[in-house]
Motif scaffolding. Structure first.
Motif, short mmCIF file in Angstrom:
data_model
loop_
_atom_site.label_atom_id
_atom_site.label_comp_id
_atom_site.label_asym_id
_atom_site.label_seq_id
_atom_site.Cartn_x
_atom_site.Cartn_y
_atom_site.Cartn_z
N ILE A 13 -23.64 -30.98 -21.00
CA ILE A 13 -22.15 -31.05 -20.59
C ILE A 13 -22.22 -32.28 -19.46
CG2 ILE A 13 -20.76 -30.25 -18.71
CD1 ILE A 13 -20.75 -28.46 -21.37
N ARG A 14 -23.28 -32.70 -18.78
CA ARG A 14 -23.35 -33.85 -18.15
C ARG A 14 -23.20 -35.06 -18.99
NH1 ARG A 14 -27.74 -31.52 -15.64
NH2 ARG A 14 -29.16 -32.90 -16.31
N ALA A 15 -23.87 -35.16 -20.01
CA ALA A 15 -23.96 -36.26 -20.75
C ALA A 15 -22.50 -36.27 -21.45
CB ALA A 15 -25.10 -36.15 -21.96
N LEU A 16 -22.02 -35.25 -21.92
CA LEU A 16 -20.83 -35.45 -22.51
C LEU A 16 -19.70 -36.08 -21.84
CD1 LEU A 16 -18.94 -34.93 -25.00
CD2 LEU A 16 -18.60 -32.56 -24.40
N LEU A 17 -19.46 -35.18 -20.34
CA LEU A 17 -18.42 -35.72 -19.55
C LEU A 17 -18.81 -37.15 -19.19
CD1 LEU A 17 -17.97 -32.40 -17.27
CD2 LEU A 17 -16.74 -33.32 -19.46
N SER A 18 -20.06 -37.45 -19.15
CA SER A 18 -20.27 -38.86 -18.60
C SER A 18 -19.87 -40.06 -19.71
CB SER A 18 -21.67 -39.20 -18.37
OG SER A 18 -22.10 -38.39 -17.23
#
Length: 247
Positions: A13-18
């Motif tokens: 999730i962190r990677a996608l939103l970033s």
């Protein structure tokens, strides 16, 4: 553009939103738990926080209450959860959250929520009225005297057969907007002509959207992965249009 803190214990999730928000030109900081979120908030003073509710150490609502009680809720907070209920969303809003996003988060809902949160917290910038001019001239979009050019039709085709035609391009610009026409020969094999047109078409939209792959994908109706492959196939120079690289 804004500085955004993404707090979520899931790496994916962190990677996608970033990736999505960086592609929109925002500066992104990530945290996987409340301790990292506290430190990041103190260090960077973000313009917006995307905060997951369910985290292993301290949950998002508790952290939200903590910031509110300490007078640290100086930025808008959007709560996220894959197991949220209406009661959870109401509780988060009661303690200062500006919005609630349910996972899996769609691209459109994410960008809309971020845009609305940043607009609500941005100070208004009214343009002073010019004496002797109609009232519409004081509106920001008319301040330059050019207004909003995005709705104007592109230049018409000047001919067929072997005559040059005016087609979208990212070449020279006027008033900060990409040029809307380019001349090139139509007297060539169909595949070459089509590739030349598609390259000009995508370069035009990349320049218009300041290199944002997300917005170009939305405008052209292509899925992002397919868009990347298409641009690579056509030999489009992505670095030239990427924010912060060469303008």
């Amino acid at each position: 553009m804004a500085t955004i803190l993404v707090v979520d214990d899931e790496l994916g999730i962190r990677a996608l939103l970033s990736e999505i928000l960086s592609d929109e030109g925002h500066t992104i900081e990530v945290a996987e738990n409340a301790a990292q979120a506290r430190a990041a908030r103190e260090r960077m003073r973000p313009d917006l926080v995307l905060l997951d509710i369910w985290m292993p150490d301290v949950d998002g609502v508790t952290l939200l209450k903590e910031w509110g009680g300490a007078g640290l809720l100086t930025m808008p907070v959007i709560m996220m959860s894959g197991h949220g209920t209406i009661d959870t969303a109401v509780e988060a809003t009661k303690f200062g959250a500006i919005a609630f996003l349910e996972k899996p988060i769609t691209l459109q809902k994410l960008l809309r929520a971020v845009e609305q949160a940043l607009v609500k917290t941005s100070p208004p910038r009214p343009a002073p009225a010019m004496p002797g001019l109609p009232s519409y001239a004081a509106r920001p979009e008319h301040a330059s005297g050019l207004g909003n050019l995005s709705g104007l039709p592109s230049a018409p085709v000047q001919g067929i057969n072997s005559q040059p035609s005016h087609l979208p391009s990212s070449g020279s610009s006027m008033g900060g907007a990409p040029a809307s026409e380019q001349s090139f020969e139509l007297d060539r094999p169909l595949r070459e002509a089509r590739d030349a047109f598609e390259k000009s078409y995508f370069e035009f939209h990349l320049a218009k959207e300041n290199g944002s792959m997300t917005r170009v994908a939305e405008k052209t109706g292509l899925e992002r992965t397919h868009l990347y492959r298409k641009l690579k196939q056509l030999g489009v120079d992505l670095s030239r249009n990427k924010r912060g690289t060469s303008g």
